[in-house]
Design a protein around this motif. Sequence first.
Motif, PDB file in Angstrom:
ATOM      1  N   ASP A 134       0.814  -1.220   0.000  1.00 26.26           N
ATOM      2  CA  ASP A 134       0.000   0.000   0.000  1.00 26.26           C
ATOM      3  C   ASP A 134       0.845   1.266   0.000  1.00 26.26           C
ATOM      4  N   ILE A 135       2.142   1.128   0.277  1.00 24.43           N
ATOM      5  CA  ILE A 135       3.032   2.287   0.299  1.00 24.43           C
ATOM      6  C   ILE A 135       3.390   2.670  -1.136  1.00 24.43           C
ATOM      7  N   LYS A 136       2.923   3.824  -1.553  1.00 21.30           N
ATOM      8  CA  LYS A 136       3.170   4.278  -2.919  1.00 21.30           C
ATOM      9  C   LYS A 136       4.510   4.993  -3.037  1.00 21.30           C
ATOM     10  N   GLN A 137       4.822   5.832  -2.059  1.00 20.18           N
ATOM     11  CA  GLN A 137       6.053   6.616  -2.108  1.00 20.18           C
ATOM     12  C   GLN A 137       6.428   7.099  -0.719  1.00 20.18           C
ATOM     13  N   ILE A 138       7.713   7.094  -0.428  1.00 18.54           N
ATOM     14  CA  ILE A 138       8.223   7.670   0.807  1.00 18.54           C
ATOM     15  C   ILE A 138       9.296   8.689   0.442  1.00 18.54           C
ATOM     16  N   ASP A 139       9.104   9.936   0.889  1.00 19.49           N
ATOM     17  CA  ASP A 139      10.098  10.986   0.672  1.00 19.49           C
ATOM     18  C   ASP A 139      10.566  11.489   2.028  1.00 19.49           C
ATOM     19  N   MET A 140      11.846  11.854   2.090  1.00 17.27           N
ATOM     20  CA  MET A 140      12.423  12.269   3.372  1.00 17.27           C
ATOM     21  C   MET A 140      13.335  13.471   3.195  1.00 17.27           C
ATOM     22  N   GLY A 141      13.377  14.298   4.229  1.00 17.84           N
ATOM     23  CA  GLY A 141      14.326  15.399   4.297  1.00 17.84           C
ATOM     24  C   GLY A 141      14.307  16.305   3.083  1.00 17.84           C
ATOM     25  N   LYS A 142      15.476  16.536   2.518  1.00 12.23           N
ATOM     26  CA  LYS A 142      15.621  17.469   1.402  1.00 12.23           C
ATOM     27  C   LYS A 142      14.925  16.991   0.138  1.00 12.23           C
ATOM     28  N   GLU A 143      14.657  15.677   0.039  1.00  9.06           N
ATOM     29  CA  GLU A 143      13.947  15.149  -1.127  1.00  9.06           C
ATOM     30  C   GLU A 143      12.572  15.801  -1.273  1.00  9.06           C
ATOM     31  N   ILE A 144      11.948  16.085  -0.150  1.00  6.60           N
ATOM     32  CA  ILE A 144      10.590  16.651  -0.167  1.00  6.60           C
ATOM     33  C   ILE A 144      10.610  18.061  -0.746  1.00  6.60           C
ATOM     34  N   LYS A 145      11.595  18.850  -0.335  1.00 11.64           N
ATOM     35  CA  LYS A 145      11.687  20.213  -0.864  1.00 11.64           C
ATOM     36  C   LYS A 145      11.985  20.200  -2.356  1.00 11.64           C
ATOM     37  N   LYS A 146      12.841  19.279  -2.795  1.00 10.28           N
ATOM     38  CA  LYS A 146      13.165  19.190  -4.224  1.00 10.28           C
ATOM     39  C   LYS A 146      11.943  18.823  -5.043  1.00 10.28           C
ATOM     40  N   LYS A 147      11.120  17.943  -4.493  1.00 13.38           N
ATOM     41  CA  LYS A 147       9.948  17.458  -5.212  1.00 13.38           C
ATOM     42  C   LYS A 147       8.780  18.420  -5.127  1.00 13.38           C
ATOM     43  N   TYR A 148       8.624  19.064  -3.976  1.00 11.05           N
ATOM     44  CA  TYR A 148       7.506  19.985  -3.755  1.00 11.05           C
ATOM     45  C   TYR A 148       8.043  21.300  -3.200  1.00 11.05           C
ATOM     46  N   ARG A 149       8.846  21.996  -4.010  1.00 11.22           N
ATOM     47  CA  ARG A 149       9.448  23.256  -3.551  1.00 11.22           C
ATOM     48  C   ARG A 149       8.370  24.254  -3.151  1.00 11.22           C
ATOM     49  N   PHE A 150       7.290  24.302  -3.937  1.00 11.53           N
ATOM     50  CA  PHE A 150       6.182  25.207  -3.614  1.00 11.53           C
ATOM     51  C   PHE A 150       5.092  24.427  -2.887  1.00 11.53           C
ATOM     52  N   LYS A 151       4.596  24.980  -1.800  1.00 15.26           N
ATOM     53  CA  LYS A 151       3.601  24.309  -0.960  1.00 15.26           C
ATOM     54  C   LYS A 151       2.362  23.912  -1.749  1.00 15.26           C
ATOM     55  N   ILE A 152       1.968  24.751  -2.709  1.00 10.87           N
ATOM     56  CA  ILE A 152       0.747  24.498  -3.459  1.00 10.87           C
ATOM     57  C   ILE A 152       0.829  23.200  -4.255  1.00 10.87           C
TER      58      ILE A 152
END
Length: 254
Positions: A134-152
């Motif tokens: 059921d786990i589609k994706q796990i992002d951690m630390g700086k990976e999250i900012k790179k993937k979703y730099r803008f909150k929207i």
Amino acid sequence: MREKEIFREFNGINYKEEEINEYMNFADIANGKLSKITSDIRTKLAKNKLREVGIYVEENILEKDEVVEKVIKGTDIDMLMAATAVNVVMPIPFMTGDGYSFNRLIFCTNKRIIIVNANYHNSMQGVKIYNREDIKQIDMGKEIKKKYRFKILLDLKRYKSKRFKVVLKFLFQVFCVYLISNVFSKFAYILSDKSNFIRITIFMISIIAFLYFFTTRRSLNTELLIELSDGKFYDLLIRNTDYKEIHEYLSSIN
């Protein structure tokens, strides 16, 4: 029993014998290990409640051939922001209230992830269970900012049925940034003896700075974002002291 050998081989991670015993038997887990997990609150009450949750999971949820590999404690970021907003208006101990599930105690096993909703003191308030598949994706630390730099970008993905509200919220933030920048530029205009150059310069600097602050994500090393196949997201701040080891572990199952 072969469970310990199997446990030792999971994901290529080598654990000491005492670490295996502690994670496999919460009735006898050492206080030091509990403190490592619930590092934000190390009171006797919080550690005892965490131990109780672990015992409950082992006795009532785990299957015969299932073992706990890692225990992760996280604080829900959305709940934390909501509590902060409430405390600005009403300076009350909102976050420490018994009825508020700020924490997520995640028991990662060889088969599933068991997510326990818990309050400030780690008292259990609900359980959600997902299979590894059921786990589609796990992002951690700086990976999250790179993937979703803008909150929207993350909000549009998380709240697909409320995209109109997400866009309205974003536009409202932009409008507020415009108003604040306009106030700053007018003050600069007055203080600079009515210099239009200073006014425009301050306006441009302010609007860029505030837009960046309000619309972009901070880079947090302890942030954990779990996306599940049912569309559910868990956006958490890891509270364990060994969050780097947790990153390595989660990378191996991602």
